[in-house]
Each structure stands twice: as C-alpha cells, then as structure tokens.
Write a protein that holds these residues in place. Sequence first.
Motif, PDB file in Angstrom:
ATOM      1  N   PHE A   1      12.896 -40.857  12.864  1.00  0.00           N
ATOM      2  CA  PHE A   1      12.744 -41.328  14.238  1.00  0.00           C
ATOM      3  C   PHE A   1      11.591 -42.315  14.382  1.00  0.00           C
ATOM      4  O   PHE A   1      11.603 -43.161  15.275  1.00  0.00           O
ATOM      5  N   GLY A   2      10.584 -42.212  13.533  1.00  0.00           N
ATOM      6  CA  GLY A   2       9.478 -43.154  13.564  1.00  0.00           C
ATOM      7  C   GLY A   2       8.702 -43.150  14.870  1.00  0.00           C
ATOM      8  O   GLY A   2       8.203 -44.195  15.307  1.00  0.00           O
ATOM      9  N   ILE A   3       8.579 -41.994  15.518  1.00  0.00           N
ATOM     10  CA  ILE A   3       7.869 -41.908  16.787  1.00  0.00           C
ATOM     11  C   ILE A   3       6.371 -42.029  16.552  1.00  0.00           C
ATOM     12  O   ILE A   3       5.801 -41.386  15.670  1.00  0.00           O
TER      13      ILE A   3
ATOM     14  N   LEU B   1       9.492 -31.766  23.631  1.00  0.00           N
ATOM     15  CA  LEU B   1       9.850 -32.280  24.949  1.00  0.00           C
ATOM     16  C   LEU B   1       8.721 -33.133  25.522  1.00  0.00           C
ATOM     17  O   LEU B   1       8.961 -34.188  26.123  1.00  0.00           O
ATOM     18  N   ILE B   2       7.491 -32.683  25.346  1.00  0.00           N
ATOM     19  CA  ILE B   2       6.350 -33.437  25.867  1.00  0.00           C
ATOM     20  C   ILE B   2       6.165 -34.740  25.099  1.00  0.00           C
ATOM     21  O   ILE B   2       5.880 -35.791  25.683  1.00  0.00           O
ATOM     22  N   ILE B   3       6.343 -34.689  23.781  1.00  0.00           N
ATOM     23  CA  ILE B   3       6.116 -35.875  22.952  1.00  0.00           C
ATOM     24  C   ILE B   3       7.197 -36.934  23.178  1.00  0.00           C
ATOM     25  O   ILE B   3       6.904 -38.114  23.356  1.00  0.00           O
ATOM     26  N   PHE B   4       8.457 -36.515  23.193  1.00  0.00           N
ATOM     27  CA  PHE B   4       9.547 -37.486  23.351  1.00  0.00           C
ATOM     28  C   PHE B   4       9.794 -37.849  24.810  1.00  0.00           C
ATOM     29  O   PHE B   4      10.340 -38.919  25.090  1.00  0.00           O
TER      30      PHE B   4
ATOM     31  N   TYR C   1      16.228 -39.913  24.441  1.00  0.00           N
ATOM     32  CA  TYR C   1      15.532 -40.719  25.451  1.00  0.00           C
ATOM     33  C   TYR C   1      14.266 -41.334  24.857  1.00  0.00           C
ATOM     34  O   TYR C   1      13.954 -42.504  25.122  1.00  0.00           O
ATOM     35  N   GLY C   2      13.528 -40.567  24.051  1.00  0.00           N
ATOM     36  CA  GLY C   2      12.327 -41.099  23.425  1.00  0.00           C
ATOM     37  C   GLY C   2      12.613 -42.279  22.524  1.00  0.00           C
ATOM     38  O   GLY C   2      11.788 -43.192  22.395  1.00  0.00           O
ATOM     39  N   LYS C   3      13.791 -42.283  21.910  1.00  0.00           N
ATOM     40  CA  LYS C   3      14.141 -43.374  20.992  1.00  0.00           C
ATOM     41  C   LYS C   3      14.756 -44.566  21.713  1.00  0.00           C
ATOM     42  O   LYS C   3      14.462 -45.716  21.373  1.00  0.00           O
TER      43      LYS C   3
ATOM     44  N   LEU D   1       3.590 -34.626  11.880  1.00  0.00           N
ATOM     45  CA  LEU D   1       4.586 -34.112  10.948  1.00  0.00           C
ATOM     46  C   LEU D   1       4.221 -32.721  10.436  1.00  0.00           C
ATOM     47  O   LEU D   1       5.070 -31.825  10.402  1.00  0.00           O
ATOM     48  N   VAL D   2       2.970 -32.541  10.027  1.00  0.00           N
ATOM     49  CA  VAL D   2       2.604 -31.238   9.461  1.00  0.00           C
ATOM     50  C   VAL D   2       2.546 -30.159  10.546  1.00  0.00           C
ATOM     51  O   VAL D   2       2.772 -28.977  10.261  1.00  0.00           O
TER      52      VAL D   2
END
Length: 390
Positions: free
Chosen positions: A148-150, A192-195, A254-256, A113-114
């Motif tokens: 989103f709670g990823i 993009l990489i994270i999701f 897509y990540g979600k 987040l930060v």
Amino acid sequence: MTHLLPFLISLNILAILWIAIKRWEGYYEDMRFAFSTLTLLFFSQFLDLPIFIPGSSLLVLTGVYVFNLLDKEGMIERVLAFLMVGITLSFLGGISIISLRGSVPDTEFILFLVTIGTVTGLLLHLIRKDAVITFVGSAMVMWIFIYFGIRVDLYHLLFAFLFSLILGLISYRERAVEITGVVAGTMLGMLLIIFGDIRWFLIAFLFSLLGSIFTRYRFEAKLRAGIAQEKSGVRSYRNVFANGLVGLAMAIAYGKYQDPIFIVGFLASFASATGDTLASEIGQTSRDQPILITTFEPVPPGTDGGITVLGELAAIFGAFILVLAAYIMGMGNGYCIIAAFVGGFMGVNFDSLLGATLERGGVLGNDGVNLLSTAFAAVVAPAIFYIIQV
C-alpha cells in the motif's frame, strides 16, 4: 546483505534435509520452522521483498517468550509486555538490517510495519499459540502493507495505536470483550485511524458501544428464555472481524484512492452491523411471535431468520443513530448518509435472509452471515448513492 541470501537459503535447505533424514522423529516443529524461514527467504530473493521483514518478524517471537515467562501475571500485563518487547526489538532489528545494507531506514514507516506486525503476532499467539504461525503471519501482514505504501506520521501512528489499545483494555476491564477482541480491536482501530481518521474509529467504537449496551438489555429475561448470547455477549476476535473487516477494507481503499464512495460503503457496513445487533437483542424481547423472513411462518424467539416489528424498528434506530453520528462529524453529505442508511437497513434484512437459509441449513455460521451481510450493505449503498445523485 542481499548477497548473503543464497547462502542463507542453502543453509536452511541443509537444515531441513538434516532434520528429515537423520532426526525427523521428535523434530517436527524444527522442520516447520526451518521450512517457514526458507519460504520467507525465497520471497525476499525472488520476489524482491525487503529482507528486513523476516528479521523483524523473527524478533516478534521475543514477545512470545516474555508473554509465556509472565504466566503468573495478569493478562493485561502479559499483553503489554508482549507488545513492548516485540515492537522494540523488531524495530531495532529492522533498522539494523537496513543499515547493514548501506541504506537509510525510513524509521516512521518501519515503526508502522513492526507495530502492525507485532499486534498481528500477538493475536495469532493468543488464538493458536504456534510460533511458526506467529512468525509467518506477522511477516505476511508487514509485506502486505508495504504494497500500500502508506506514509504514516509518527505522532499519528502513536496516537492511533495507544488510543485503540487503551479503549480496548477498558472494554476488557468492563468485560465487554475477550482479550483476543482487545487485540483485534486495537488492530482494527489503529488501521481505521491511519487510513481514515479518528472519525472512522469513532464510528466503529459507537457500534461496539451500542452492541455492548443492548446485549445487556433485559439480559436476565433472555437468559431464562435460552436466547441470550453466549459468554454474556462478550466479543471475541471473531465478532470484531465478522462485523468490522468489510469496514476496514473500505477504509484502506479510501486511504489509497480518496474516493467518497468508500465512505458510503464503510458507513453502510457498520450501519448494517449496528442495526442487526439491535434488531437481535431488542427484537428477541418482543411480545409478538417472530415470523420467518422467507415464508412468514411463526417461529420461536431466537430462530435464525426470524423477524419482528420491534426488531425491524430497532434495526432502523441502530442504523439511523450510526449514520447520524457520521453526519454530525462531517463524514459525508446528505446523499452519502441516506445511501448508507438505506444500504445498512437492507444489510440487516439480508442478514435475516441468510440466517433463514444458509445458517439454518448449516452452510454458514453466525460470523459468516455477519460478514456477508456487511459486505452486501457496502456494495448496495454506493449503488444507491450514485442513483440518488443523478
């Protein structure tokens, strides 16, 4: 900490009243800052949003201080200093506030987040140089991603951030992007990489690479003709978001939801952006006179909405190269790739249609046209995907 919120809100109200009644003249910025802090505290109190977010976003402003302090240094050094100080202090502040409340901080999620909040704050500072906008903007982005709670792995996060940042700085050194484009590209690439994964980033990078290469194609000839891109084709944050925002939305979705339809939409949006860039940069060098896509009347080279056979072939080539790369990397089956290619090519011509109508009429600028055309491709391609699967 929660029971202190009414006190903090009351304190901010008193500060605003004092500035407004006694010392308004010359203290407008103080008023704005107090009001923005009050707003964030209200959100924390009444919308049940984490109280550590305002504290962390406030500490992002230390990056602004360091950035301004190093005004005699190079831009890259100042950007790195902002990120280092902003991420470190906002992270320490966030976990300290959570610990004071008696809770155990999720350090990996807070670091995510930060990091995204600090990158956002840096971009806003480069664009506006307004402490209030930087403060509130970074807080809002952090709160959005809480929704989103990823769950982000620490090493995954560090790789995404550093990989995107390093490639962006290399592009800046090569004068392919402005510094705002570097920061916006870092944000886009990291998400993009994270999701998604590294392949999603590589697709976006391929678009950027092809765009930079073909912007320089016969550049001197285009410059003499008065149809070359401004700033020698150097990309800013506007170009990054206009061409990549729809793709980012597809990656987040897509990540979600993990639905392959969003892969199709993602690839189609970047196929459209790539095809449009190549169609413009190569098509403008055609010996044939362009025709307007709406009326087929001859128009001068560089006219919004003008198309040529060479430009259409370049669009097909650009969209094909992008979806071929995705297929080689295993991002989708044949149906997915065909739908993305067709949707992308349709997006290129939709771009020309908007150029001939809304852009020439002064309703939209080039960035708005690019955004809408990539969105069109991202909507049409999934529909094609479902039709050809039946």
